[in-house]
Scaffold this active site. Sequence first.
Site, PDB file in Angstrom:
ATOM      1  N   PHE A   1       0.871  -1.178   0.000  1.00 54.89           N
ATOM      2  CA  PHE A   1       0.000   0.000   0.000  1.00 54.89           C
ATOM      3  C   PHE A   1       0.911   1.232   0.000  1.00 54.89           C
ATOM      4  CE2 PHE A   1      -3.720   2.424   1.935  1.00 54.89           C
ATOM      5  CZ  PHE A   1      -4.583   2.190   0.876  1.00 54.89           C
TER       6      PHE A   1
ATOM      7  N   LYS B   1       7.507  -6.153 -11.818  1.00 56.51           N
ATOM      8  CA  LYS B   1       8.220  -6.795 -12.944  1.00 56.51           C
ATOM      9  C   LYS B   1       8.914  -8.089 -12.531  1.00 56.51           C
ATOM     10  CE  LYS B   1      10.720  -2.921 -13.292  1.00 56.51           C
ATOM     11  NZ  LYS B   1       9.923  -1.879 -12.672  1.00 56.51           N
TER      12      LYS B   1
ATOM     13  N   GLU C   1      15.903   7.437  -7.650  1.00 56.76           N
ATOM     14  CA  GLU C   1      15.999   6.865  -6.304  1.00 56.76           C
ATOM     15  C   GLU C   1      17.230   7.436  -5.601  1.00 56.76           C
ATOM     16  OE1 GLU C   1      13.948   4.535  -5.041  1.00 56.76           O
ATOM     17  OE2 GLU C   1      12.767   4.329  -6.870  1.00 56.76           O
TER      18      GLU C   1
ATOM     19  N   LYS D   1      12.861  -4.647 -18.199  1.00 58.81           N
ATOM     20  CA  LYS D   1      11.667  -4.415 -19.018  1.00 58.81           C
ATOM     21  C   LYS D   1      11.808  -5.097 -20.386  1.00 58.81           C
ATOM     22  CE  LYS D   1      10.418  -0.247 -16.578  1.00 58.81           C
ATOM     23  NZ  LYS D   1      10.673   1.183 -16.450  1.00 58.81           N
TER      24      LYS D   1
ATOM     25  N   GLY E   1       2.732   8.625 -14.132  1.00 56.89           N
ATOM     26  CA  GLY E   1       2.459   8.853 -12.708  1.00 56.89           C
ATOM     27  C   GLY E   1       1.833   7.616 -12.108  1.00 56.89           C
TER      28      GLY E   1
HETATM   29  N1  LIG Z   1       5.702   3.785  -8.701  1.00 53.82           N
HETATM   30  C1  LIG Z   1       5.296   3.534  -9.950  1.00 53.82           C
HETATM   31  O1  LIG Z   1       4.751   4.418 -10.657  1.00 53.82           O
HETATM   32  C2  LIG Z   1       5.408   2.151 -10.529  1.00 53.82           C
HETATM   33  C3  LIG Z   1       5.254   1.991 -11.911  1.00 53.82           C
HETATM   34  C4  LIG Z   1       5.275   0.699 -12.447  1.00 53.82           C
HETATM   35  C5  LIG Z   1       5.496  -0.375 -11.611  1.00 53.82           C
HETATM   36  N2  LIG Z   1       5.702  -0.192 -10.266  1.00 53.82           N
HETATM   37  C6  LIG Z   1       5.919  -1.364  -9.408  1.00 53.82           C
HETATM   38  O2  LIG Z   1       4.864  -1.414  -8.449  1.00 53.82           O
HETATM   39  C7  LIG Z   1       5.327  -1.998  -7.222  1.00 53.82           C
HETATM   40  C8  LIG Z   1       5.012  -1.046  -6.071  1.00 53.82           C
HETATM   41  O3  LIG Z   1       5.665   0.200  -6.288  1.00 53.82           O
HETATM   42  P1  LIG Z   1       5.467   1.422  -5.292  1.00 53.82           P
HETATM   43  O4  LIG Z   1       6.037   2.610  -5.975  1.00 53.82           O
HETATM   44  O5  LIG Z   1       4.065   1.457  -4.785  1.00 53.82           O
HETATM   45  O6  LIG Z   1       6.434   0.986  -4.085  1.00 53.82           O
HETATM   46  P2  LIG Z   1       6.444   1.545  -2.598  1.00 53.82           P
HETATM   47  O7  LIG Z   1       5.862   2.925  -2.558  1.00 53.82           O
HETATM   48  O8  LIG Z   1       7.803   1.311  -2.065  1.00 53.82           O
HETATM   49  O9  LIG Z   1       5.410   0.594  -1.805  1.00 53.82           O
HETATM   50  C9  LIG Z   1       5.674  -0.770  -1.589  1.00 53.82           C
HETATM   51  C10 LIG Z   1       4.653  -1.340  -0.639  1.00 53.82           C
HETATM   52  O10 LIG Z   1       4.984  -2.710  -0.399  1.00 53.82           O
HETATM   53  C11 LIG Z   1       5.189  -2.939   1.001  1.00 53.82           C
HETATM   54  N3  LIG Z   1       6.272  -3.914   1.162  1.00 53.82           N
HETATM   55  C12 LIG Z   1       7.598  -3.677   1.364  1.00 53.82           C
HETATM   56  N4  LIG Z   1       8.269  -4.841   1.443  1.00 53.82           N
HETATM   57  C13 LIG Z   1       7.344  -5.818   1.314  1.00 53.82           C
HETATM   58  C14 LIG Z   1       7.411  -7.233   1.352  1.00 53.82           C
HETATM   59  N5  LIG Z   1       8.562  -7.879   1.518  1.00 53.82           N
HETATM   60  N6  LIG Z   1       6.252  -7.926   1.223  1.00 53.82           N
HETATM   61  C15 LIG Z   1       5.067  -7.296   1.045  1.00 53.82           C
HETATM   62  N7  LIG Z   1       4.950  -5.962   1.016  1.00 53.82           N
HETATM   63  C16 LIG Z   1       6.066  -5.237   1.146  1.00 53.82           C
HETATM   64  C17 LIG Z   1       5.527  -1.594   1.579  1.00 53.82           C
HETATM   65  O11 LIG Z   1       5.224  -1.585   2.960  1.00 53.82           O
HETATM   66  P3  LIG Z   1       5.424  -0.240   3.828  1.00 53.82           P
HETATM   67  O12 LIG Z   1       4.249   0.646   3.463  1.00 53.82           O
HETATM   68  O13 LIG Z   1       5.329  -0.699   5.229  1.00 53.82           O
HETATM   69  O14 LIG Z   1       6.724   0.335   3.426  1.00 53.82           O
HETATM   70  C18 LIG Z   1       4.639  -0.679   0.736  1.00 53.82           C
HETATM   71  O15 LIG Z   1       3.329  -0.646   1.257  1.00 53.82           O
HETATM   72  C19 LIG Z   1       6.832  -2.245  -7.437  1.00 53.82           C
HETATM   73  O16 LIG Z   1       7.031  -3.587  -7.796  1.00 53.82           O
HETATM   74  C20 LIG Z   1       7.183  -1.309  -8.578  1.00 53.82           C
HETATM   75  O17 LIG Z   1       8.295  -1.756  -9.310  1.00 53.82           O
HETATM   76  C21 LIG Z   1       5.665   1.039  -9.719  1.00 53.82           C
END
Ligand SMILES: NC(=O)c1ccc[n+]([C@@H]2O[C@H](COP(=O)([O-])OP(=O)(O)OC[C@H]3O[C@@H](n4cnc5c(N)ncnc54)[C@H](OP(=O)(O)O)[C@@H]3O)[C@@H](O)[C@H]2O)c1
Length: 344
Positions: A12, A129, A213, A228, A325
């Site tokens: 989340f 991914k 990052e 990708k 976004g």
């Molecule tokens: N950001 C983008 O626009 C985007 C685009 C395409 C794909 N993605 C992919 O979407 C996924 C999520 O991205 P995000 O930007 O939402 O990441 P994020 O903001 O870092 O959120 C990750 C979430 O996963 C939780 N988490 C951390 N370690 C975990 C584990 N071992 N098991 C289960 N949950 C865990 C985190 O918990 P906490 O809240 O407690 O930290 C957080 O709620 C990633 O795989 C990313 O590559 C993201």
Amino acid sequence: MMKTISLVMVGFGNVGKAFAQLILDKADLIQKEYQVEFRVTGIATTRHGIAVDPRGIDLQQALQCMQQKVSLDTLCREGVPTSMEEFVQTCPGDALLENSPVNHHTGQPAVGYIRSALMRKMHVVSANKGPVVHAYRELTDLAARQGVKYYFESAVMDGMPIFSLFRSSLPAVELRGFLGILNSTTNLILEFMEKGKSFEEAVQYAQVLGIAEADPAEDVDGWDAAIKVSALATVLMGLDFKPQQVQRQGIAHLTPRMVEEARQAGERWKLVCRARRTPQGLEASVMPQRVSSDSPLYHISGTSSYVQFETDVLAELGMMEGKPGTYTTAYGLLADLLNILQNR
Ligand SMILES: NC(=O)c1ccc[n+]([C@@H]2O[C@H](COP(=O)([O-])OP(=O)(O)OC[C@H]3O[C@@H](n4cnc5c(N)ncnc54)[C@H](OP(=O)(O)O)[C@@H]3O)[C@@H](O)[C@H]2O)c1
């Protein structure tokens, strides 16, 4: 007749929260056009708590908890699961929304979560991914045996409809190769360098904007782009092609002088992804290259990305994503869910 679909959310963060907001925003439209209402029965994070409520979690409250740094445990109507594994194995639901951080090396623990959900005959939709490049075939076969789906539209180019395009709209097409710009961070860094910044300054700028990052290595070394490429080749070309097999060079060696020389020649440096089917299998690369203004890649600016497919019937099929976004990423998840429910 209105159908209620229960969703279980692992992760989340940026994407999970954007998805929650999106289904709140589109609830009326989805009910009207699809006769579906979504009910989120579980949300799990690692540091922000876990909520389980089979009657449905109030998403506004969940988003507020995250904003106010209040644990999601406070919304839990059942005993709080003691681990993520227990959550995935027990939380009641029709579909798992898997949005945990990507693990480029093994795809875990996400592969395990997805496997558990499929074993429970739950559909899985994921933006991650890692499981695509490390376990696509296994998970897709398992989903088919269980009579459910594993979709991942948002894993490449956020919510752009790439996988669904090939699945639904391009029957019997033969994909010969593709090229593109698949990493927006490096594209932005290169643009800052065109404006006179050194590589280090350009990275810092991108970090201040929240695009790069804190440790930008995976982007600037070409790893993210290679993953990708591997995901597209694996799914769209039916080849089990790992990121390590992609010939890869990053952008860290590019100097302002090299960027200026290109500019004077009417060209731009871009981190170019390429893949081409060969009699032996596939040749794929991620390399910085100078491109001239007659290439569509030349015009891809800032955080935009682009992919151009070459098929036997459509010689050049290009898709550009501007202004990416998390809402777009969330839309990819929603589109997957609705496509699954429509059996598409
Ligand atoms: N950001 C983008 O626009 C985007 C685009 C395409 C794909 N993605 C992919 O979407 C996924 C999520 O991205 P995000 O930007 O939402 O990441 P994020 O903001 O870092 O959120 C990750 C979430 O996963 C939780 N988490 C951390 N370690 C975990 C584990 N071992 N098991 C289960 N949950 C865990 C985190 O918990 P906490 O809240 O407690 O930290 C957080 O709620 C990633 O795989 C990313 O590559 C993201």
